[in-house]
Design an enzyme around this catalytic site. Structure first.
Site: not given
Ligand code: NAP
Ligand code: G3H
Length: 484
Positions: A259, A163, A293
Site C-alpha cells: 500500500e 500515519n 495516503c
Molecule cells: P516510509 O518512509 O516508506 O516508511 C514506511 C515503513 O517502512 C516504516 O516502518 C519504515 O521504517 C519502513 N522502512 C523504511 N525503509 C525500509 C526498508 N529498506 N525496508 C523495509 N522497511 C523500511 O513511509 P512513511 O513516511 O512512514 O509513510 C508515508 C507514506 O506512506 C506516504 O507516501 C503515504 O502515501 C504512504 N501510505 C500509503 C498508504 C496506503 O494505504 N496506500 C497508507 C498510509 C501511508 P522507519 O520508520 O524506521 O524508517
Molecule cells: O493513509 C492511509 C490510510 O489507509 C487512509 O485511511 O482514508 O480511511 O483515512 P483513511
C-alpha cells in the site's frame, strides 16, 4: 490496567518469543514529539544480527499456531479488541504526543481498529475452500474430486507507516494471525511507542510466545535484512512508493501486499452539488494535516464552476483551527522538519511558477498552515507530487477528457472522486480512471475497512480489506481424490 510489563519508565522493549527484551547492543532510538520536541520514549535500535532471532522464533511458533482451531485464534483477537477499547485513552494520548494526531482522530483510529479486529476475527471463521468435480472438464468423467482449502503462508512480515501506526499494523497483523500465520511486526520508528502499546494489547490477549514478535529499529538499518530473510514467507507493507519499490526489488518470489503513495484527484463536473463537493474535498484534503495516503491531493474542476467551488471551499479552509493535537486542532505539526521542508519546496515551486495563493503559505517550524492554490498548471510539481501535508492545488480544466487525462498521467493510481449529479456520466468517467477505487460524490478514503482497497501503478500491489487480506495471506492447498 495493562498487566504485561513492556517498559522501564519510558524505555520500551521489543517482544521476542513472549518476552519483552532490550536490544543486546544497548542502542536505542529516542522518539521525540513532533509537536513540542519532548521525549515520548526510547525504543530498541535493533541490529540485523539480532533480527534473525525474531524471524526464527516466529517461524517456530507458527507451526503450532496453525494447528490452533480458528475459533480459538479468533477468540484471542476478540479479546485483544476489547483490551484495546479498554485502553483507548492511554493509547490515544501516546498517539497525540508521538505523531501529533489530534485526540479526536487518535481515539477514532483506535475505535476503528477494535472494530477491524472484531470483524477480522469473525471473517476468519468463514474463509472456506471448494470442491470441484473432474466431470465438468472436457474428456473427463466423474473420476476425480479436488478438495481445496486455504492454508497459511507461514511468517508474515508486517511493516507499518507513521500515519496510522495502530490501524495499519492491525490491518496486517489481525488477518495474518486469524489465518494461522505468525507475524514479525516492524513498526514505523516515529510511531513505535504507539505500536508497542498495541503489541502489548495483543500479548495480553493471550497470543502464544513467538506468534507475534515485534522488532523496532530504523527501516534503513534492519528493513533489507528482514524482507530478504529466507524464513519470511510474505511481506505486507504500507509506506512510501520509494521504499515499497525497493522492497519489491529484494523479495524475489515472496508474495507482497504493498500500500503505497497516492495523488488522489477530486474531479468536479459542471452539474455537481458544489457545496457538498467542497465539504468532502476539504475534509478529504486536510484531515490529519493531509498526512493520509487517500487524502484529496488535487482538485480538477470544470472551469465554468471553478469560482463557485472555490467560494464554497475557502471559508471551510479559513475555519480550520491550527495548533496543538491535544487541543484537538484540525491542523497540527507535520511528522518532521524534513517533511515540512518538502511541503514548503512544493509551495515555493507553485508560487514561483505563478499559481494563485488563496490562503496559507505560512509556516512555524514543522507546522504548515492549510494552503490552497488556484490556477495550478501541469508544469508545477504540486500537480504531480504527493506533499503529505496540508496543501491543496486547484487545476481548472476545460473538458472531462482533460480531467481524465491529468488524473491518469499521474505515476500514482490509488483513488479518485467524481462529483456530479449525472450517474451515467459518472460511470463513464469512472470507467476511464486508472485508479483502484472511484468514489462517487464522496471524498477519497479507505474505510470502511472491509471494503477492497487497491492501488495501481506506483500506489501498490494486491488487494487489502479484511476478507481480501486474509485471502492474500493464505494460499490454496488442494487434495485430489481419484476414484479408481
Ligand atoms: P516510509 O518512509 O516508506 O516508511 C514506511 C515503513 O517502512 C516504516 O516502518 C519504515 O521504517 C519502513 N522502512 C523504511 N525503509 C525500509 C526498508 N529498506 N525496508 C523495509 N522497511 C523500511 O513511509 P512513511 O513516511 O512512514 O509513510 C508515508 C507514506 O506512506 C506516504 O507516501 C503515504 O502515501 C504512504 N501510505 C500509503 C498508504 C496506503 O494505504 N496506500 C497508507 C498510509 C501511508 P522507519 O520508520 O524506521 O524508517
Ligand atoms: O493513509 C492511509 C490510510 O489507509 C487512509 O485511511 O482514508 O480511511 O483515512 P483513511
Amino acid at each position: 490496567m495493562f498487566r504485561c510489563i513492556f517498559s522501564e519508565g519510558n524505555i520500551y522493549k521489543n517482544l521476542l518469543d513472549g518476552q519483552w527484551v532490550n536490544s543486546r547492543s544497548g542502542k536505542r532510538d529516542k522518539i521525540l514529539s513532533p509537536s513540542d520536541g519532548s521525549l515520548v520514549g526510547e525504543v530498541p535500535a535493533t541490529t540485523p544480527e539480532e533480527a534473525d532471532a525474531f524471524v526464527k522464533g516466529a517461524a517456530q511458533a507458527q507451526k503450532s499456531w496453525a494447528k490452533v482451531p480458528v475459533n480459538e485464534r479468533a477468540d484471542i483477537l476478540h479479546k485483544a479488541a476489547y483490551i484495546l477499547e479498554r485502553e483507548k485513552e492511554t493509547i490515544a494520548d501516546i498517539l497525540v504526543r508521538e505523531i501529533a494526531k489530534n485526540k479526536k482522530s487518535s481515539l477514532s483510529e483506535i475505535a476503528r481498529t477494535a472494530d477491524l479486529i472484531h470483524f477480522t476475527a469473525e471473517e476468519g471463521k468463514h474463509i472456506t475452500g471448494e470442491s470441484l468435480s473432474s466431470g465438468a472438464f472436457p474428456g473427463f468423467h466423474e473420476t476425480k474430486l479436488s478438495i481445496s482449502n486455504r492454508v497459511p503462508l507461514g511468517v508474515v512480515l508486517a511493516i507499518a507507516p507513521f500515519n496510522y501506526p495502530i490501524n495499519l499494523a492491525a490491518s496486517k497483523i489481525a488477518p495474518a494471525l486469524v489465518a494461522g500465520n505468525s507475524v514479525v511486526f516492524k513498526p514505523p520508528t516515529q510511531g513505535s511507542v504507539s505500536a508497542l502499546y498495541f503489541s502489548r494489547v495483543l500479548c495480553e490477549a493471550g497470543l502464544p510466545p513467538g506468534v507475534l514478535n515485534v522488532i523496532t529499529g530504523q527501516g534503513r538499518a534492519i528493513g533489507d535484512y528482514l524482507v530478504s530473510h529466507p524464513l519470511v514467507n510474505m511481506v505486507a507493507f504500507t509506506g512510501s512508493s520509494k521504499v515499497g519499490k525497493h522492497i519489491a526489488s529484494l523479495t524475489g518470489m515472496k508474495p507482497l501486499l504493498l500500500e503505497l503513495g497516492g495523488k488522489d484527484a477530486a474531479i468536479v463536473l459542471e452539474d455537481a452539488d458544489l457545496a457538498l463537493a467542497a465539504q468532502h474535498i476539504v475534509a478529504g484534503a486536510f484531515s490529519f494535516s493531509g498526512q493520509r495516503c487517500t487524502a484529496v491531493k488535487r482538485i480538477l474542476v470544470m472551469d465554468p464552476v471553478a469560482d463557485k467551488l472555490i467560494g464554497h471551499i475557502l471559508p471551510l479552509v479559513r475555519a480550520m483551527t491550527v495548533g496543538r493535537p491535544d487541543d484537538n486542532a484540525d491542523i497540527t505539526t507535520l511528522i518532521s522538519g524534513e517533511a515540512a521542508d518538502f511541503v514548503q519546496e512544493l509551495i515555493d515551486d507553485a508560487m514561483k511558477k505563478g499559481a494563485k495563493l488563496l490562503i496559507g503559505n505560512k509556516r512555524e517550524k514543522n507546522l504548515i498552515y492549510p494552503t490552497l492554490f488556484d490556477n495550478v498548471t501541469v508544469d508545477m510539481r504540486i500537480a504531480w507530487e504527493e506533499p503529505f501535508g496540508p496543501v491543496l492545488p486547484v487545476i481548472r480544466v476545460k473538458t472531462v477528457d482533460e480531467a481524465v487525462k491529468i488524473t491518469n498521467d499521474s505515476e500514482y493510481g490509488l483513488q479518485a472522486s467524481v462529483f456530479s449529479k449525472n450517474i451515467e456520466g459518472i460511470f463513464k468517467v469512472a470507467s476511464q480512471l486508472d485508479v483502484g477505487t472511484v468514489q462517487v460524490n464522496g471524498k477519497t478514503e479507505r474505510g470502511p475497512d472491509h471494503f477492497p482497497f487497491v492501488g495501481v501503478k506506483s500506489s501498490g500491489m494486491g488487494t487489502q480489506g479484511i476478507r481480501y487480506s486474509i485471502e492474500a495471506m493464505t494460499r490454496t492447498k488442494a487434495v485430489v481424490l481419484n476414484f479408481n
